[in-house]
Design a protein around this motif. Sequence first.
Motif, PDB file in Angstrom:
ATOM      1  N   LYS A 146       0.881  -1.164   0.000  1.00 38.27           N
ATOM      2  CA  LYS A 146       0.000   0.000   0.000  1.00 38.27           C
ATOM      3  C   LYS A 146       0.923   1.219   0.000  1.00 38.27           C
ATOM      4  CE  LYS A 146      -3.366   2.295   2.950  1.00 38.27           C
ATOM      5  NZ  LYS A 146      -4.080   2.151   4.234  1.00 38.27           N
ATOM      6  N   VAL A 147       0.831   2.034  -1.048  1.00 40.94           N
ATOM      7  CA  VAL A 147       1.699   3.196  -1.206  1.00 40.94           C
ATOM      8  C   VAL A 147       0.853   4.451  -1.012  1.00 40.94           C
ATOM      9  CG1 VAL A 147       3.269   4.413  -2.755  1.00 40.94           C
ATOM     10  CG2 VAL A 147       3.109   1.914  -2.859  1.00 40.94           C
ATOM     11  N   THR A 148       1.242   5.271  -0.052  1.00 43.98           N
ATOM     12  CA  THR A 148       0.561   6.540   0.213  1.00 43.98           C
ATOM     13  C   THR A 148       1.508   7.647  -0.211  1.00 43.98           C
ATOM     14  OG1 THR A 148      -0.514   5.517   2.128  1.00 43.98           O
ATOM     15  CG2 THR A 148      -0.591   7.917   1.991  1.00 43.98           C
ATOM     16  N   PHE A 149       1.000   8.565  -1.077  1.00 45.25           N
ATOM     17  CA  PHE A 149       1.864   9.624  -1.588  1.00 45.25           C
ATOM     18  C   PHE A 149       1.074  10.901  -1.840  1.00 45.25           C
ATOM     19  CE2 PHE A 149       0.177   7.297  -5.151  1.00 45.25           C
ATOM     20  CZ  PHE A 149      -0.058   8.240  -6.144  1.00 45.25           C
ATOM     21  N   LEU A 150       1.807  12.011  -1.936  1.00 45.62           N
ATOM     22  CA  LEU A 150       1.208  13.320  -2.181  1.00 45.62           C
ATOM     23  C   LEU A 150       1.218  13.617  -3.675  1.00 45.62           C
ATOM     24  CD1 LEU A 150       3.087  15.277   0.615  1.00 45.62           C
ATOM     25  CD2 LEU A 150       0.738  14.457   0.686  1.00 45.62           C
ATOM     26  N   LEU A 202      15.856   6.191 -11.972  1.00 48.96           N
ATOM     27  CA  LEU A 202      15.885   7.656 -12.004  1.00 48.96           C
ATOM     28  C   LEU A 202      16.261   8.138 -10.605  1.00 48.96           C
ATOM     29  CD1 LEU A 202      12.519   8.236 -13.900  1.00 48.96           C
ATOM     30  CD2 LEU A 202      14.812   8.374 -14.856  1.00 48.96           C
ATOM     31  N   TRP A 203      17.323   8.866 -10.474  1.00 49.61           N
ATOM     32  CA  TRP A 203      17.828   9.302  -9.182  1.00 49.61           C
ATOM     33  C   TRP A 203      16.771  10.139  -8.449  1.00 49.61           C
ATOM     34  CZ3 TRP A 203      19.110  13.898  -6.678  1.00 49.61           C
ATOM     35  CH2 TRP A 203      19.854  13.726  -5.511  1.00 49.61           C
ATOM     36  N   GLY A 204      16.515   9.803  -7.171  1.00 45.02           N
ATOM     37  CA  GLY A 204      15.578  10.554  -6.343  1.00 45.02           C
ATOM     38  C   GLY A 204      14.129  10.122  -6.485  1.00 45.02           C
ATOM     39  N   PHE A 205      13.877   9.016  -7.175  1.00 42.59           N
ATOM     40  CA  PHE A 205      12.518   8.535  -7.391  1.00 42.59           C
ATOM     41  C   PHE A 205      12.356   7.123  -6.847  1.00 42.59           C
ATOM     42  CE2 PHE A 205      12.839  11.970 -10.325  1.00 42.59           C
ATOM     43  CZ  PHE A 205      11.556  12.450 -10.517  1.00 42.59           C
ATOM     44  N   THR A 206      11.111   6.771  -6.520  1.00 44.54           N
ATOM     45  CA  THR A 206      10.750   5.412  -6.137  1.00 44.54           C
ATOM     46  C   THR A 206       9.860   4.856  -7.229  1.00 44.54           C
ATOM     47  OG1 THR A 206      10.912   5.885  -3.783  1.00 44.54           O
ATOM     48  CG2 THR A 206       9.566   3.995  -4.408  1.00 44.54           C
ATOM     49  N   GLU A 207      10.104   3.632  -7.608  1.00 41.34           N
ATOM     50  CA  GLU A 207       9.385   2.964  -8.689  1.00 41.34           C
ATOM     51  C   GLU A 207       8.237   2.146  -8.101  1.00 41.34           C
ATOM     52  OE1 GLU A 207      11.034  -0.676 -11.045  1.00 41.34           O
ATOM     53  OE2 GLU A 207      11.881   1.170 -11.869  1.00 41.34           O
ATOM     54  N   VAL A 208       7.030   2.385  -8.578  1.00 35.73           N
ATOM     55  CA  VAL A 208       5.847   1.643  -8.148  1.00 35.73           C
ATOM     56  C   VAL A 208       5.259   0.998  -9.398  1.00 35.73           C
ATOM     57  CG1 VAL A 208       3.564   1.807  -7.086  1.00 35.73           C
ATOM     58  CG2 VAL A 208       5.417   3.292  -6.288  1.00 35.73           C
ATOM     59  N   GLY A 209       5.217  -0.333  -9.417  1.00 39.47           N
ATOM     60  CA  GLY A 209       4.740  -1.035 -10.607  1.00 39.47           C
ATOM     61  C   GLY A 209       3.728  -2.101 -10.276  1.00 39.47           C
ATOM     62  N   PRO A 238       8.623  10.982  -6.905  1.00 37.07           N
ATOM     63  CA  PRO A 238       9.732  11.625  -6.197  1.00 37.07           C
ATOM     64  C   PRO A 238       9.718  11.190  -4.724  1.00 37.07           C
ATOM     65  CG  PRO A 238       8.459  13.229  -7.458  1.00 37.07           C
ATOM     66  CD  PRO A 238       7.689  11.943  -7.476  1.00 37.07           C
ATOM     67  N   ILE A 239      10.892  10.911  -4.179  1.00 32.80           N
ATOM     68  CA  ILE A 239      10.931  10.378  -2.816  1.00 32.80           C
ATOM     69  C   ILE A 239      10.319  11.329  -1.794  1.00 32.80           C
ATOM     70  CG2 ILE A 239      12.835   8.780  -3.154  1.00 32.80           C
ATOM     71  CD1 ILE A 239      14.715  10.835  -1.962  1.00 32.80           C
ATOM     72  N   GLN A 240      10.370  12.644  -2.039  1.00 32.70           N
ATOM     73  CA  GLN A 240       9.804  13.579  -1.075  1.00 32.70           C
ATOM     74  C   GLN A 240       8.274  13.565  -1.091  1.00 32.70           C
ATOM     75  OE1 GLN A 240      11.692  14.483  -3.681  1.00 32.70           O
ATOM     76  NE2 GLN A 240      10.894  16.286  -4.703  1.00 32.70           N
ATOM     77  N   CYS A 241       7.657  12.944  -2.092  1.00 31.73           N
ATOM     78  CA  CYS A 241       6.191  12.857  -2.171  1.00 31.73           C
ATOM     79  C   CYS A 241       5.636  11.627  -1.460  1.00 31.73           C
ATOM     80  CB  CYS A 241       5.735  12.825  -3.625  1.00 31.73           C
ATOM     81  SG  CYS A 241       6.045  14.363  -4.488  1.00 31.73           S
TER      82      CYS A 241
END
Length: 110
Positions: free
Chosen positions: A9-13, A31-38, A70-73
Amino acid sequence: MKSNKKLFKVTFLSQGKTLELYARHVASSALWGFTEVGDIVFDQQEAMVIDPTEERLREEFGNTRVLHLPIQCIVRVEEVQKREPLVIRDAASGEKVVTPFPMVPPLRKP
């Protein structure tokens, strides 16, 4: 038969809202600074719109193969055993953003 695939379960802004999605794959992105959700998972009931929140998220992310966030989201990533109803919240207040059913507009006073 029980599936041995992990469920996250991914919660993001996103655009002033806090969104939830379920996915089978979450990892650091190339991609640097990102998380991959697939492999995003939606309820399989196609005949009727039962959950307007789920339908709204399916419209936005239904054709997405891999989502790079983006990881900050990212607010939270949880490994869960089963799906729960999805939620869209206002990021500032935390209140649920409910997709209203079509309603007759109020009558205007002359």
